[in-house]
Enzyme design. Structure first.
Site, PDB file in Angstrom:
ATOM      1  N   ASP A  56       7.968  23.446  25.147  1.00  0.00           N
ATOM      2  CA  ASP A  56       7.944  24.330  23.976  1.00  0.00           C
ATOM      3  C   ASP A  56       7.913  25.784  24.454  1.00  0.00           C
ATOM      4  O   ASP A  56       7.100  26.141  25.315  1.00  0.00           O
ATOM      5  CB  ASP A  56       6.682  24.013  23.139  1.00  0.00           C
ATOM      6  CG  ASP A  56       6.729  24.652  21.764  1.00  0.00           C
ATOM      7  OD1 ASP A  56       7.838  24.884  21.258  1.00  0.00           O
ATOM      8  OD2 ASP A  56       5.643  24.889  21.192  1.00  0.00           O
ATOM      9  N   HIS A  99       4.513  31.421  13.131  1.00  0.00           N
ATOM     10  CA  HIS A  99       3.514  30.634  13.866  1.00  0.00           C
ATOM     11  C   HIS A  99       2.086  30.976  13.421  1.00  0.00           C
ATOM     12  O   HIS A  99       1.775  32.147  13.193  1.00  0.00           O
ATOM     13  CB  HIS A  99       3.602  30.917  15.363  1.00  0.00           C
ATOM     14  CG  HIS A  99       4.889  30.474  16.001  1.00  0.00           C
ATOM     15  ND1 HIS A  99       5.946  31.319  16.219  1.00  0.00           N
ATOM     16  CD2 HIS A  99       5.283  29.276  16.455  1.00  0.00           C
ATOM     17  CE1 HIS A  99       6.928  30.666  16.793  1.00  0.00           C
ATOM     18  NE2 HIS A  99       6.562  29.416  16.951  1.00  0.00           N
TER      19      HIS A  99
HETATM   20  P1  13P Z   1       2.149  26.230  13.875  1.00  0.00           P
HETATM   21  O1  13P Z   1       0.953  26.370  14.766  1.00  0.00           O
HETATM   22  O2  13P Z   1       2.268  27.346  12.911  1.00  0.00           O
HETATM   23  O3  13P Z   1       2.224  24.890  13.230  1.00  0.00           O
HETATM   24  O4  13P Z   1       3.442  26.376  14.820  1.00  0.00           O
HETATM   25  C1  13P Z   1       3.609  25.548  15.935  1.00  0.00           C
HETATM   26  C2  13P Z   1       4.863  25.861  16.648  1.00  0.00           C
HETATM   27  O5  13P Z   1       5.831  26.313  16.072  1.00  0.00           O
HETATM   28  C3  13P Z   1       4.920  25.590  18.093  1.00  0.00           C
HETATM   29  O6  13P Z   1       6.141  25.929  18.667  1.00  0.00           O
END
Ligand code: 13P
Length: 294
Positions: A78, A174
């Site tokens: 990620d 996010h």
């Molecule tokens: P959230 O923490 O807002 O759910 O986002 C997670 C995310 O996009 C990780 O790449």
């Protein structure tokens, strides 16, 4: 089984459902994700950020993949932000890497993503990249509009880079939102028509169930989640602590308090918090329509 993320997302696109992509970061979170997927017979994408230990999380995910053989999972890097991180992930057994160059000028984003995509595809690893920029919810009002994905550029980007799925900025952010999130549904539809590959929504938490379901119906296949899973995990942890150390104990280091604290157990605490993480994850998997899609 750990399989290329492209295989999972192509099926989700064909059958119009969304796949939950929770952030995983240690043994407990990886196992909770595998358990949630098995209990719902749902595909899952494990999202691991470079800071959480590429080699460590890969080893853990491979261990649980062989323990939960019936689960269809992908292991994705990620927000991979360096060439080195992507190569380490590929080498250590990730089945997908996100090459996040969303803050760079367009040409640099294209060039750097293209380079890693060639390498990843040579060994059967999928690639996610981001166009536009999904910001942070606390700065929602200032960053939302500036970051939105340009749908014409998206077509060019996908053609040039040959990526397997595209992370789009369509109104989410996010983390926790300051203000009420609202999505650009027309933009999702247009991008979907223009690129014809699976689309990824970052910042799934706090977006609202109806918004998420509508986004999936219009072309989103992967939904990244962490904040809401973390919140639910922390709630569960707080009630575990409160049960052992009741409110009427003031914490002035008296005997009662010490006795309460002595009952707390770090292993149980971690299990309790992961119960909350898993409950929230399963809720979203059902919402996204991925139950019984393996
Ligand atoms: P959230 O923490 O807002 O759910 O986002 C997670 C995310 O996009 C990780 O790449």
């Amino acid at each position: 089984m750990l399989i290329p993320m492209k295989d999972l997302l192509d099926d989700a696109k064909k059958r119009r459902y969304g796949i939950a992509a929770p952030n995983v970061f240690n043994l407990e979170s990886v196992e909770a994700a595998f358990q949630a997927a098995r209990e719902l017979n749902a595909p899952i994408i494990l999202d691991c950020a470079p800071a959480h230990g590429i080699e460590e999380v890969s080893a853990i995910a491979h261990f649980f993949a062989s323990k939960y053989r019936d689960v269809s999972a992908a292991l994705n890097l990620d927000h991979g932000d360096t060439f080195e991180a992507a190569i380490r992930a590929i080498r250590s057994g990730f089945t997908s890497v996100m090459v996040d160059r969303s803050t760079l000028p367009y040409k640099d984003n294209v060039d750097q993503v293209t380079e890693i995509t060639k390498i990843a595809h040579a060994v059967g690893v999928s690639v996610e990249a981001e166009l536009g920029h999904v910001g942070v919810g606390l700065n929602y009002n200032e960053t939302r509009d500036k970051g939105l994905t340009n749908p014409d550029q998206a077509a060019d980007f996908v053609k040039k880079t040959n990526i397997d799925c595209l992370a789009v900025a369509v109104g989410t952010s996010h983390g926790n939102y300051k203000g009420e999130p609202y999505l650009e549904f027309d933009l999702i539809e247009t991008i979907e028509r223009n690129v014809n590959i699976p689309l990824v929504l970052h910042g799934g938490s706090g977006t609202g169930d109806i918004n998420l379901q509508r986004a999936i119906a219009l072309g989103i296949q992967k939904i990244n989640l962490f904040t809401d899973l973390n919140k639910e995990g922390m709630e569960q942890l707080k009630s575990y602590v409160a049960k052992e150390v009741p409110d009427n104990i003031d914490g002035d280091n008296d005997d009662e308090f010490s006795e309460g604290v002595m009952k707390l157990n770090i292993r149980e605490a971690s299990q309790e918090s992961m119960k909350g993480y898993k409950t929230a994850l399963k809720y979203y998997m059902k919402l996204f329509g991925s139950a019984n899609k393996v």
